[in-house]
Design an enzyme around this catalytic site. Structure first.
Site, PDB file in Angstrom:
ATOM      1  N   GLU A  69      36.483  -9.218  -5.321  1.00 51.58           N
ATOM      2  CA  GLU A  69      35.801  -9.956  -4.262  1.00 51.58           C
ATOM      3  C   GLU A  69      34.375  -9.441  -4.075  1.00 51.58           C
ATOM      4  O   GLU A  69      33.993  -8.390  -4.585  1.00 51.58           O
ATOM      5  CB  GLU A  69      36.556  -9.792  -2.924  1.00 51.58           C
ATOM      6  CG  GLU A  69      38.019 -10.204  -2.998  1.00 51.58           C
ATOM      7  CD  GLU A  69      38.656 -10.378  -1.630  1.00 51.58           C
ATOM      8  OE1 GLU A  69      37.910 -10.568  -0.636  1.00 51.58           O
ATOM      9  OE2 GLU A  69      39.894 -10.333  -1.562  1.00 51.58           O
TER      10      GLU A  69
ATOM     11  N   ASP B 225      40.150  -5.797  -2.877  1.00 52.73           N
ATOM     12  CA  ASP B 225      41.177  -5.933  -1.841  1.00 52.73           C
ATOM     13  C   ASP B 225      42.540  -5.635  -2.482  1.00 52.73           C
ATOM     14  O   ASP B 225      43.276  -6.539  -2.868  1.00 52.73           O
ATOM     15  CB  ASP B 225      41.111  -7.359  -1.277  1.00 52.73           C
ATOM     16  CG  ASP B 225      42.207  -7.641  -0.267  1.00 52.73           C
ATOM     17  OD1 ASP B 225      42.752  -6.687   0.303  1.00 52.73           O
ATOM     18  OD2 ASP B 225      42.511  -8.838  -0.066  1.00 52.73           O
TER      19      ASP B 225
ATOM     20  N   THR C 199      41.087  -0.776   1.125  1.00 55.90           N
ATOM     21  CA  THR C 199      40.149  -1.760   0.591  1.00 55.90           C
ATOM     22  C   THR C 199      38.953  -0.971   0.082  1.00 55.90           C
ATOM     23  O   THR C 199      38.374  -0.182   0.830  1.00 55.90           O
ATOM     24  CB  THR C 199      39.667  -2.734   1.688  1.00 55.90           C
ATOM     25  OG1 THR C 199      40.807  -3.332   2.312  1.00 55.90           O
ATOM     26  CG2 THR C 199      38.770  -3.814   1.111  1.00 55.90           C
TER      27      THR C 199
ATOM     28  N   GLN D  46      53.644  -8.037   0.595  1.00 58.06           N
ATOM     29  CA  GLN D  46      52.975  -9.227   1.146  1.00 58.06           C
ATOM     30  C   GLN D  46      53.911 -10.435   1.175  1.00 58.06           C
ATOM     31  O   GLN D  46      53.981 -11.159   2.182  1.00 58.06           O
ATOM     32  CB  GLN D  46      51.740  -9.529   0.284  1.00 58.06           C
ATOM     33  CG  GLN D  46      50.884 -10.674   0.777  1.00 58.06           C
ATOM     34  CD  GLN D  46      49.739 -10.984  -0.200  1.00 58.06           C
ATOM     35  OE1 GLN D  46      49.539 -10.280  -1.198  1.00 58.06           O
ATOM     36  NE2 GLN D  46      48.994 -12.036   0.086  1.00 58.06           N
TER      37      GLN D  46
ATOM     38  N   LYS E  30      48.213  -5.311   2.608  1.00 58.86           N
ATOM     39  CA  LYS E  30      46.771  -5.231   2.348  1.00 58.86           C
ATOM     40  C   LYS E  30      46.117  -4.038   3.035  1.00 58.86           C
ATOM     41  O   LYS E  30      45.081  -3.550   2.569  1.00 58.86           O
ATOM     42  CB  LYS E  30      46.084  -6.491   2.905  1.00 58.86           C
ATOM     43  CG  LYS E  30      46.586  -7.801   2.345  1.00 58.86           C
ATOM     44  CD  LYS E  30      45.839  -8.151   1.106  1.00 58.86           C
ATOM     45  CE  LYS E  30      46.060  -9.614   0.731  1.00 58.86           C
ATOM     46  NZ  LYS E  30      45.289  -9.966  -0.467  1.00 58.86           N
TER      47      LYS E  30
ATOM     48  N   HIS F 121      41.508 -19.855  -7.109  1.00 61.84           N
ATOM     49  CA  HIS F 121      42.474 -18.833  -6.688  1.00 61.84           C
ATOM     50  C   HIS F 121      43.539 -19.441  -5.784  1.00 61.84           C
ATOM     51  O   HIS F 121      44.741 -19.214  -5.981  1.00 61.84           O
ATOM     52  CB  HIS F 121      41.745 -17.694  -5.972  1.00 61.84           C
ATOM     53  CG  HIS F 121      42.659 -16.688  -5.331  1.00 61.84           C
ATOM     54  ND1 HIS F 121      43.427 -15.815  -6.063  1.00 61.84           N
ATOM     55  CD2 HIS F 121      42.959 -16.446  -4.026  1.00 61.84           C
ATOM     56  CE1 HIS F 121      44.147 -15.050  -5.238  1.00 61.84           C
ATOM     57  NE2 HIS F 121      43.878 -15.418  -3.996  1.00 61.84           N
TER      58      HIS F 121
ATOM     59  N   ASP G 221      38.870 -10.821   5.862  1.00 59.98           N
ATOM     60  CA  ASP G 221      38.929 -11.228   4.459  1.00 59.98           C
ATOM     61  C   ASP G 221      39.254 -12.716   4.382  1.00 59.98           C
ATOM     62  O   ASP G 221      40.123 -13.209   5.105  1.00 59.98           O
ATOM     63  CB  ASP G 221      39.991 -10.404   3.724  1.00 59.98           C
ATOM     64  CG  ASP G 221      39.874 -10.558   2.212  1.00 59.98           C
ATOM     65  OD1 ASP G 221      38.745 -10.746   1.716  1.00 59.98           O
ATOM     66  OD2 ASP G 221      40.912 -10.501   1.530  1.00 59.98           O
TER      67      ASP G 221
ATOM     68  N   GLU H 211      42.253  -7.532  -5.967  1.00 63.54           N
ATOM     69  CA  GLU H 211      41.566  -8.797  -5.750  1.00 63.54           C
ATOM     70  C   GLU H 211      40.076  -8.528  -5.910  1.00 63.54           C
ATOM     71  O   GLU H 211      39.504  -7.725  -5.173  1.00 63.54           O
ATOM     72  CB  GLU H 211      41.897  -9.381  -4.364  1.00 63.54           C
ATOM     73  CG  GLU H 211      43.365  -9.810  -4.275  1.00 63.54           C
ATOM     74  CD  GLU H 211      43.698 -10.651  -3.054  1.00 63.54           C
ATOM     75  OE1 GLU H 211      42.929 -10.625  -2.071  1.00 63.54           O
ATOM     76  OE2 GLU H 211      44.740 -11.343  -3.094  1.00 63.54           O
TER      77      GLU H 211
ATOM     78  N   ARG I 154      51.850  -7.021  -3.686  1.00 64.60           N
ATOM     79  CA  ARG I 154      52.348  -8.404  -3.656  1.00 64.60           C
ATOM     80  C   ARG I 154      53.778  -8.500  -3.153  1.00 64.60           C
ATOM     81  O   ARG I 154      54.142  -9.497  -2.509  1.00 64.60           O
ATOM     82  CB  ARG I 154      52.264  -9.016  -5.058  1.00 64.60           C
ATOM     83  CG  ARG I 154      50.877  -9.095  -5.634  1.00 64.60           C
ATOM     84  CD  ARG I 154      49.979  -9.981  -4.804  1.00 64.60           C
ATOM     85  NE  ARG I 154      48.642 -10.078  -5.393  1.00 64.60           N
ATOM     86  CZ  ARG I 154      47.572 -10.485  -4.718  1.00 64.60           C
ATOM     87  NH1 ARG I 154      47.682 -10.837  -3.443  1.00 64.60           N
ATOM     88  NH2 ARG I 154      46.400 -10.544  -5.307  1.00 64.60           N
TER      89      ARG I 154
ATOM     90  N   GLU J 214      47.363 -13.713 -10.814  1.00 64.57           N
ATOM     91  CA  GLU J 214      47.004 -14.917 -11.562  1.00 64.57           C
ATOM     92  C   GLU J 214      46.907 -14.649 -13.064  1.00 64.57           C
ATOM     93  O   GLU J 214      47.320 -15.464 -13.875  1.00 64.57           O
ATOM     94  CB  GLU J 214      45.659 -15.453 -11.070  1.00 64.57           C
ATOM     95  CG  GLU J 214      45.640 -15.899  -9.619  1.00 64.57           C
ATOM     96  CD  GLU J 214      44.220 -16.008  -9.106  1.00 64.57           C
ATOM     97  OE1 GLU J 214      43.712 -15.012  -8.557  1.00 64.57           O
ATOM     98  OE2 GLU J 214      43.608 -17.080  -9.269  1.00 64.57           O
TER      99      GLU J 214
HETATM  100 MN    MN Z   1      41.622 -10.711  -0.464  1.00 68.46          MN
END
Ligand code: MN
Length: 405
Positions: free
Chosen positions: A193, A225, A249, A232, A245, A124, A117, A191, A229, A352
């Site tokens: 993607e 993804d 996925t 992480q 993560k 971002h 990834d 996420e 948080r 975000e």
């Molecule tokens: Mn990602």
């Protein structure tokens, strides 16, 4: 409506033809399917019925053999399929081999080999920098404009759209906490993607040049993804994302071949730093893709990230991933990184969109900072196609359920 009569302008018309793997109710038999409108064609059965030389590639329980067959075969098969679903003389043979999408089960369409990834959106990366390193002089890390940053993820937990996502548990520790605690993540995020699917392997020790991207990469899909948080934030220094993560996925059930996205190719944003030769794409064909993504939480649109704003292209990511001699395998999957545009409504993560929980989203069913159990997140997308028609990308959706821990 019969599949041959798919309405003109349907984003899944004969100009799109994505590939997937399906089974019918009560059967464990898996078959390669090609989507047309709201139907799926049993591609292997059609190949057999028409005496096609591609029957051995298509009459399979997975896309693997087709992925490995290479660019010439990919284009030839697509040309054949286009004829099968559009030429009137094939109608009588092919039409009985379609099934309504609503009646099939869609499966992970290929065995995911290695999963990587990336982190290719400047918007971002800058947002994340501003949130987590507010006092830093530059919101980008010093290497960001020189190489596409990435990490190796967990291929065995890539799941197909529709799979429930169990809330992960793990360690977390806020900076103000004296010690870490263990429990279900309280900052579960998404996420948005795009995932790129490698078909043709490369040799160990032989880097893949920018210009060879299309010889190796078959197509793309939407990818979520999922990211815890809090887990992480506590674990990622110094080796990067790990358990925050790797629990899941999600990818769309449909892989859109690059051949369907010719009209969507665009130049990436202007480069602000000179690039080393293996990444310098100034003399290459446009490496960006104009994909318009929509992020919905419980059916409510919260963001529309534009893929055309990605700084690093998929070709550059492939070149970087192999520049040390690491080889590719059929079924390798690599994510673009969270897609975030310049405006607030174009951000591809709740991190975000809510500015790390400071500014909750107002949804019809209440406020959201991060995901709650029962929330359903759906990514969908389209790209410009021939003659102004849209090319639809298969959606990727997933529902958060309580974890087992
Ligand atoms: Mn990602």
């Amino acid at each position: 409506m019969p599949p041959f009569d798919v309405p003109e302008g349907d984003p899944f018309g004969p100009h799109t033809l994505p590939y997937g793997v399906f089974s019918l109710p009560g059967s464990s038999h898996r078959a390669v399917g090609v989507r047309l409108g709201d139907h799926v064609l049993d591609a292997g059965a059609a190949a057999h019925a028409l005496g096609s030389p591609y029957a051995s590639l298509l009459a399979q329980p997975t896309l693997g053999p087709l992925l490995a067959a290479g660019r010439t075969a990919w284009s030839d098969v697509r040309r054949a399929l286009t004829a099968w679903v559009t030429v009137p003389s094939h109608r009588e043979t092919v039409e009985p081999l379609f099934h309504p999408l609503s009646q099939v089960t869609l499966h992970l369409p290929f065995e995911v080999a290695d999963y990587v990834d990336f982190y290719a959106s400047e918007n971002h990366a800058r947002n994340v920098g501003r949130i987590f390193r507010p006092d830093a002089e530059d919101s980008l890390p010093p290497n960001w404009k020189h190489l596409p940053i990435g990490y190796h993820g967990r291929s065995g937990t890539v799941v197909v759209s529709g799979t429930d996502i169990a809330r992960p548990s793990g360690q977390r520790k806020a900076p103000t906490d004296a010690a870490p605690v263990f429990g279900p993540s309280v900052r579960l995020d998404i996420e948005a993607e795009v995932g790129f699917v490698v078909g043709v392997p490369s040799r160990l020790g032989a880097p893949v040049a920018l210009a060879d991207f299309r010889e190796h990469v078959f197509g793309l899909c939407l990818l979520n993804d999922w990211s815890a948080r809090d887990v992480q934030a506590w674990e990622y220094v110094p080796l990067g994302p790990f358990l925050g993560k790797s629990f899941a996925t999600s990818v769309s059930a449909w892989i859109t071949p690059l051949d369907a996205l010719e009209e969507a190719r665009v130049a990436p944003p202007a480069r602000t730093h000179a690039l080393l030769p293996y990444l310098d794409d100034s003399d290459e064909e446009p490496g960006g893709y104009d994909l318009r993504i929509t992020v919905a939480v419980n059916g409510h649109v919260v963001s529309e990230p534009p893929f055309s704003t990605m700084y690093w292209t998929a070709a550059q990511q492939l070149a970087h991933m192999t520049v040390n001699g690491a080889s590719l395998r059929t079924g390798d999957l690599y994510g673009s990184g969270t897609v975030s545009g310049p405006s607030e409504r174009e951000r591809g993560s709740l991190l975000e969109l809510t500015w790390n929980g400071r500014d909750p989203l107002e949804l019809p069913d209440g406020k959201r900072t991060f995901l709650e159990d029962g929330d359903v997140v759906t990514l969908s997308a389209w790209a410009p196609g021939p003659d102004g028609v849209r090319v639809g990308l298969g959606e990727v959706t997933g529902r958060v359920v309580p974890g087992g821990a």
